[in-house]
Design a protein around this motif. Structure first.
Motif, PDB file in Angstrom:
ATOM      1  N   UNK A  82      47.761  25.471  40.204  1.00 41.80           N
ATOM      2  CA  UNK A  82      48.873  25.085  40.835  1.00 41.80           C
ATOM      3  C   UNK A  82      49.241  25.993  41.839  1.00 41.80           C
ATOM      4  N   UNK A  83      48.500  26.623  42.029  1.00 37.32           N
ATOM      5  CA  UNK A  83      48.670  27.857  43.329  1.00 37.32           C
ATOM      6  C   UNK A  83      49.601  29.065  42.860  1.00 37.32           C
ATOM      7  N   UNK A  84      49.947  29.585  41.567  1.00 40.20           N
ATOM      8  CA  UNK A  84      50.421  31.074  41.336  1.00 40.20           C
ATOM      9  C   UNK A  84      50.129  31.971  41.271  1.00 40.20           C
ATOM     10  N   UNK A  85      50.394  31.978  42.573  1.00 39.49           N
ATOM     11  CA  UNK A  85      50.573  33.546  43.260  1.00 39.49           C
ATOM     12  C   UNK A  85      51.037  34.816  42.437  1.00 39.49           C
ATOM     13  N   UNK A  86      51.807  34.867  41.517  1.00 37.62           N
ATOM     14  CA  UNK A  86      52.381  36.417  40.734  1.00 37.62           C
ATOM     15  C   UNK A  86      50.376  36.838  38.986  1.00 37.62           C
ATOM     16  N   UNK A  87      49.985  35.199  39.188  1.00 37.65           N
ATOM     17  CA  UNK A  87      48.594  35.520  38.735  1.00 37.65           C
ATOM     18  C   UNK A  87      47.782  35.978  38.876  1.00 37.65           C
ATOM     19  N   UNK A  88      47.548  35.966  40.833  1.00 36.97           N
ATOM     20  CA  UNK A  88      47.311  36.347  41.592  1.00 36.97           C
ATOM     21  C   UNK A  88      46.814  37.853  41.463  1.00 36.97           C
ATOM     22  N   UNK A  89      48.681  38.508  42.152  1.00 34.30           N
ATOM     23  CA  UNK A  89      48.238  39.596  41.813  1.00 34.30           C
ATOM     24  C   UNK A  89      48.043  40.330  41.121  1.00 34.30           C
ATOM     25  N   UNK A  90      48.297  39.877  39.427  1.00 36.54           N
ATOM     26  CA  UNK A  90      48.058  40.534  38.477  1.00 36.54           C
ATOM     27  C   UNK A  90      46.487  41.428  38.078  1.00 36.54           C
ATOM     28  N   UNK A  91      45.711  40.076  38.847  1.00 44.29           N
ATOM     29  CA  UNK A  91      44.560  40.428  38.516  1.00 44.29           C
ATOM     30  C   UNK A  91      43.690  41.306  40.395  1.00 44.29           C
ATOM     31  N   UNK A  92      44.955  41.652  40.276  1.00 43.23           N
ATOM     32  CA  UNK A  92      44.860  42.966  41.931  1.00 43.23           C
ATOM     33  C   UNK A  92      43.777  44.251  41.211  1.00 43.23           C
ATOM     34  N   UNK A  93      43.519  44.243  39.880  1.00 43.33           N
ATOM     35  CA  UNK A  93      43.214  45.239  39.273  1.00 43.33           C
ATOM     36  C   UNK A  93      41.945  44.887  38.847  1.00 43.33           C
ATOM     37  N   UNK A  94      41.162  44.021  39.046  1.00 38.70           N
ATOM     38  CA  UNK A  94      39.443  43.288  38.760  1.00 38.70           C
ATOM     39  C   UNK A  94      38.615  43.772  39.728  1.00 38.70           C
ATOM     40  N   UNK A  95      39.372  43.634  40.500  1.00 37.88           N
ATOM     41  CA  UNK A  95      38.293  44.059  42.278  1.00 37.88           C
ATOM     42  C   UNK A  95      38.804  45.432  43.207  1.00 37.88           C
ATOM     43  N   UNK A  96      38.197  46.237  43.125  1.00 37.47           N
ATOM     44  CA  UNK A  96      38.785  48.018  43.420  1.00 37.47           C
ATOM     45  C   UNK A  96      38.949  46.529  45.450  1.00 37.47           C
ATOM     46  N   UNK A  97      39.186  47.871  45.964  1.00 30.95           N
ATOM     47  CA  UNK A  97      40.232  47.965  47.402  1.00 30.95           C
ATOM     48  C   UNK A  97      39.754  47.761  48.640  1.00 30.95           C
ATOM     49  N   UNK A  98      38.138  47.881  48.986  1.00 26.08           N
ATOM     50  CA  UNK A  98      37.575  47.100  50.248  1.00 26.08           C
ATOM     51  C   UNK A  98      36.867  45.679  48.625  1.00 26.08           C
ATOM     52  N   UNK A  99      36.646  45.795  47.663  1.00 25.91           N
ATOM     53  CA  UNK A  99      36.223  44.422  47.689  1.00 25.91           C
ATOM     54  C   UNK A  99      35.831  42.897  48.236  1.00 25.91           C
ATOM     55  N   UNK A 100      36.896  42.425  48.292  1.00 27.58           N
ATOM     56  CA  UNK A 100      37.582  41.097  48.806  1.00 27.58           C
ATOM     57  C   UNK A 100      36.731  41.605  50.212  1.00 27.58           C
ATOM     58  N   UNK A 101      36.790  41.849  51.023  1.00 29.76           N
ATOM     59  CA  UNK A 101      36.509  42.866  52.174  1.00 29.76           C
ATOM     60  C   UNK A 101      34.783  42.271  52.451  1.00 29.76           C
ATOM     61  N   UNK A 102      34.064  43.490  51.882  1.00 26.77           N
ATOM     62  CA  UNK A 102      32.700  43.145  51.283  1.00 26.77           C
ATOM     63  C   UNK A 102      32.046  42.366  51.209  1.00 26.77           C
ATOM     64  N   UNK A 103      33.063  40.894  49.855  1.00 26.93           N
ATOM     65  CA  UNK A 103      32.673  39.888  49.371  1.00 26.93           C
ATOM     66  C   UNK A 103      32.860  39.249  50.562  1.00 26.93           C
TER      67      UNK A 103
END
Length: 534
Positions: A343-364
Motif C-alpha cells: 500500500x506504499x506507506x511512507x510513514x512506515x518507511x520513515x519509522x525504519x530509518x534507524x535500521x539503516x546507517x546514514x550511508x548504508x543505502x548508498x553503499x547497498x
C-alpha cells in the motif's frame, strides 16, 4: 527466429552489445511517493532567503548578470564567472527553476534548482544544481561558489562545446531486421536514425591542458562504425507495443519507458513521449518516488531488519525535522511490513530509518545494484543514477521512500527491478559491441529475492498496482506517485516484471503512478501476451 506468442514464453536470443553517442539533456523533477502530500524540505526556509535565490535565478535567466551578481557575497567574481560560463557554448535564454528550499538553521538555506540551457542547433542541456543563501549584514546573499553554476564546474575544469554533422546511420533489431524512425518514432532520437543532422557534446576539460575529463551531455545521432548498420538489442514487437501504449495513455504528456530482459540486461524497448523528443527514458534525472522502495526494502530484508510479517505501524503522521504524512492522512494501524509495501506507506518507511546507517543505502545500491560505481555504458547516451549519502535525518527519512536528492530514470529503475527479482545485477545494454567496464556486484540472497518477488506480486493482487491484476502469469509491480510542486500535478511511476522482462515507466504531470504509468505497462504486457505476427 522464434515468433513471440505469449508473454511467459518469449524467447529472445542472447546477443552482445555496442556503442554510439546519442542526443539530449536530462529532464529533472523532484518527485514523491504515493502516500505523501508534503514538501521535500527538512524545515521551512526564511521567505526572504527563498526570494533572494529566486531573484538571482530570474536575473541570471534574463541575462542581467550584473544584477544576479549583486545578490551574491562576491559580485565581481560572480559576474565574471557567469559571463565566462556560457562563452563558446552558444547558450541563449536559459530556463532556471527553483525547487523546494531546505533551511540551514535561522541564518541559511539551500535552494535546489533545475537548469535548461538551450544549445544553439543541438538541443537542451538540462541538469540540476543548488545554491546556498546566507544572512549577512547587507541582507540575504547567495554564497558564491563555482559548483553553484554546475556541479562539475571547478577552479580546475571548465566546459567546451564540440560540434560536427552526423553521417548516414542505419540500424537493425536483435533479429537483424532493419528498424526505422517511421516504424518506431522514439528510436529516431534514441539511436539517431538518418543522417546529415547536427551532433555534438559539451565536454568537461582541464582549464590548463584542455584534456577532456568527461562528457557533460551529448547531442544528436550516433556515429556509425565501419559503415555498417547499428546492431541493437531492440525487439521490434516489444518496441511497437511500448510506443503504442505510451501514445495511447499519456495524452501528450512527457513520459519515458524502458523494458529490458531480466536474464541479460538487454534493452528490448525504449520509448519516449513525445516520441521524437528528448530521451528522458535514458537521460532523464528524476527522484524515483516509492518505486525506490524496491531497493530500500531489499536493504532492510537483506540486513534482517524486517521480514514481511514484521509489524511496522503506518501512522497518519511522523515528524523527523518536518512532518511526513500519507495521502489524505491515510493510516494502517498494526500494519505488517508487507502491508506497508503493497500500500506504499511512507510513514512506515520513515519509522525504519534507524535500521539503516546514514550511508548504508548508498553503499547497498552500489554493492548489489551496480549504482554509483563505474559509469554504465549502454551504447547510447545515458545518465547514471545518483544516490547521495543523506545530509541529515530528515533527508535520510525522505530518501527511504524515494525523495530527497535521489536521481534516477526509467533505465535505472528497470534495472533495479530486474536485479531485485533475479538477485543479479546485469548492466543494461542497447547496442552490440559496446565496451563496458566490468561492474563488480554481489548476489542478493535467494531469501531476499523470494521476498521481493512475493511483495511485488502482492502489490498487484492486493495493493496499489491492481491495474495489472487482469494480466496472466505472475506479474509483480511497485507504484510511485510524486509531487513536482505543492499545487501542480504529480509525476507517476510504475515498475513491473513478468518473469522475463522488467519495465519502468514515468509519466510527468499525472495524478498517480497506478493511474498514469499503470495503463501503459498493462497494455504493453497485454499486447506481448497475445498472438504474435504471422
Amino acid at each position: 527466429m522464434t515468433t513471440h506468442r505469449v508473454r511467459r514464453r518469449r524467447r529472445w536470443p542472447a546477443v552482445a552489445v555496442t556503442g554510439a553517442l546519442v542526443a539530449g539533456a536530462a529532464g529533472w523533477a523532484v518527485m514523491y511517493g504515493p502516500f505523501t502530500k508534503g514538501g521535500d524540505a527538512p524545515a521551512v526556509a526564511d521567505p526572504e532567503a527563498v526570494r533572494t535565490a529566486q531573484t538571482f535565478l530570474r536575473s541570471w535567466a534574463a541575462g542581467d548578470l550584473a544584477g544576479a551578481a549583486r545578490l551574491t557575497d562576491s559580485p565581481a567574481k560572480a559576474e565574471l564567472t557567469l559571463r565566462n560560463f556560457t562563452a563558446g557554448l552558444e547558450i541563449a535564454k536559459p530556463v532556471l527553476t527553483a525547487g523546494a528550499a531546505r533551511a540551514e538553521g535561522e541564518s541559511g538555506a539551500t535552494v535546489p534548482y533545475t537548469a535548461k540551457m538551450p544549445v544553439a542547433g543541438l538541443g537542451t542541456w538540462s541538469y540540476g544544481s543548488e545554491l546556498g543563501v546566507s544572512r549577512t549584514d547587507a541582507g540575504w546573499r547567495v554564497r558564491w561558489e563555482l559548483p553553484l553554476i554546475h556541479p562539475q564546474l571547478t577552479d580546475k575544469q571548465k566546459f567546451k562545446l564540440v560540434e560536427e554533422e552526423s553521417a548516414e546511420l542505419a540500424a537493425v533489431d536483435r533479429d537483424g531486421k532493419a528498424i526505422s524512425a517511421s516504424a518506431h518514432p522514439s528510436l529516431a532520437a534514441v539511436l539517431g536514425l538518418g543522417g546529415g543532422k547536427p551532433r555534438g557534446e559539451v565536454q568537461v576539460v582541464d582549464r590548463i591542458t584542455g584534456e577532456v575529463r568527461s562528457t557533460a551531455v551529448r547531442f544528436g545521432p550516433a556515429a556509425g562504425e565501419g559503415g555498417g548498420p547499428l546492431r541493437t538489442t531492440i525487439d521490434a514487437r516489444a518496441q511497437r507495443a511500448a510506443e503504442k501504449a505510451l501514445a495511447r495513455h499519456t495524452e501528450g504528456r512527457n513520459a519515458g519507458l524502458v523494458a529490458l530482459r531480466i536474464d541479460s540486461g538487454e534493452v528490448v524497448a525504449v520509448a519516449n513521449g513525445p516520441a521524437g523528443g528528448f530521451n528522458r527514458a535514458f537521460q532523464g534525472t528524476y527522484a524515483p518516488g516509492s518505486t525506490w522502495k524496491v531497493l530500500t526494502s531489499a536493504a532492510l530484508l537483506e540486513k534482517g531488519a524486517v521480514t514481511p510479517s514484521t509489524v511496522v505501524d503506518c501512522p497518519k503522521y511522523l515528524t523527523v525535522g518536518k512532518q511526513f504524512h500519507n495521502v489524505e492522512t491515510s493510516e494502517i494501524k498494526g500494519a505488517t511490513f508487507r502491508e506497508d509495501f503493497i500500500h506504499s506507506c511512507n510513514t512506515a518507511f520513515v519509522a525504519l530509518r534507524g535500521k539503516l546507517g546514514n550511508g548504508e543505502v548508498t553503499a547497498f545500491a552500489k554493492e548489489f545494484f551496480g549504482i554509483g560505481g563505474p559509469e554504465w555504458k549502454t551504447g547510447v547516451g545515458s545518465v547514471d543514477a545518483k544516490v547521495p549519502v543523506p545530509q541529515d535525518e530528515t533527508e535520510k527519512a525522505a530518501a527511504l521512500f524515494g525523495q530527497g536528492r535521489l536521481r534516477t530514470n526509467p533505465l535505472t529503475m528497470a534495472s533495479v527491478t530486474a536485479t531485485a527479482v533475479s538477485g543479479t545485477f546485469r548492466q543494461p545494454l542497447l547496442v552490440r559491441g559496446t565496451r563496458q567496464e566490468r561492474i563488480e556486484t554481489k548476489e542478493l540472497p535467494e531469501r531476499v529475492v523470494g521476498q521481493l518477488r512475493s511483495l511485488m506480486r502482492d502489490t498487484v493482487t492486493d495493493g496499489s498496482a491492481k491495474v495489472l491484476a487482469g494480466l496472466g502469469g505472475e506479474v509483480g509491480a511497485k507504484t510511485g506517485t510524486a509531487e513536482v510542486t505543492e499545487d501542480g500535478n504529480n509525476n507517476g511511476w510504475l515498475v513491473a516484471h513478468d518473469g522475463e522482462i522488467a519495465i519502468a515507466c514515468v509519466v510527468e504531470g499525472a495524478e498517480s503512478g497506478s493511474g498514469s504509468a499503470g495503463p501503459v505497462i498493462r497494455d504493453m504486457l497485454a499486447e506481448l501476451a497475445g498472438p504474435g505476427p504471422g
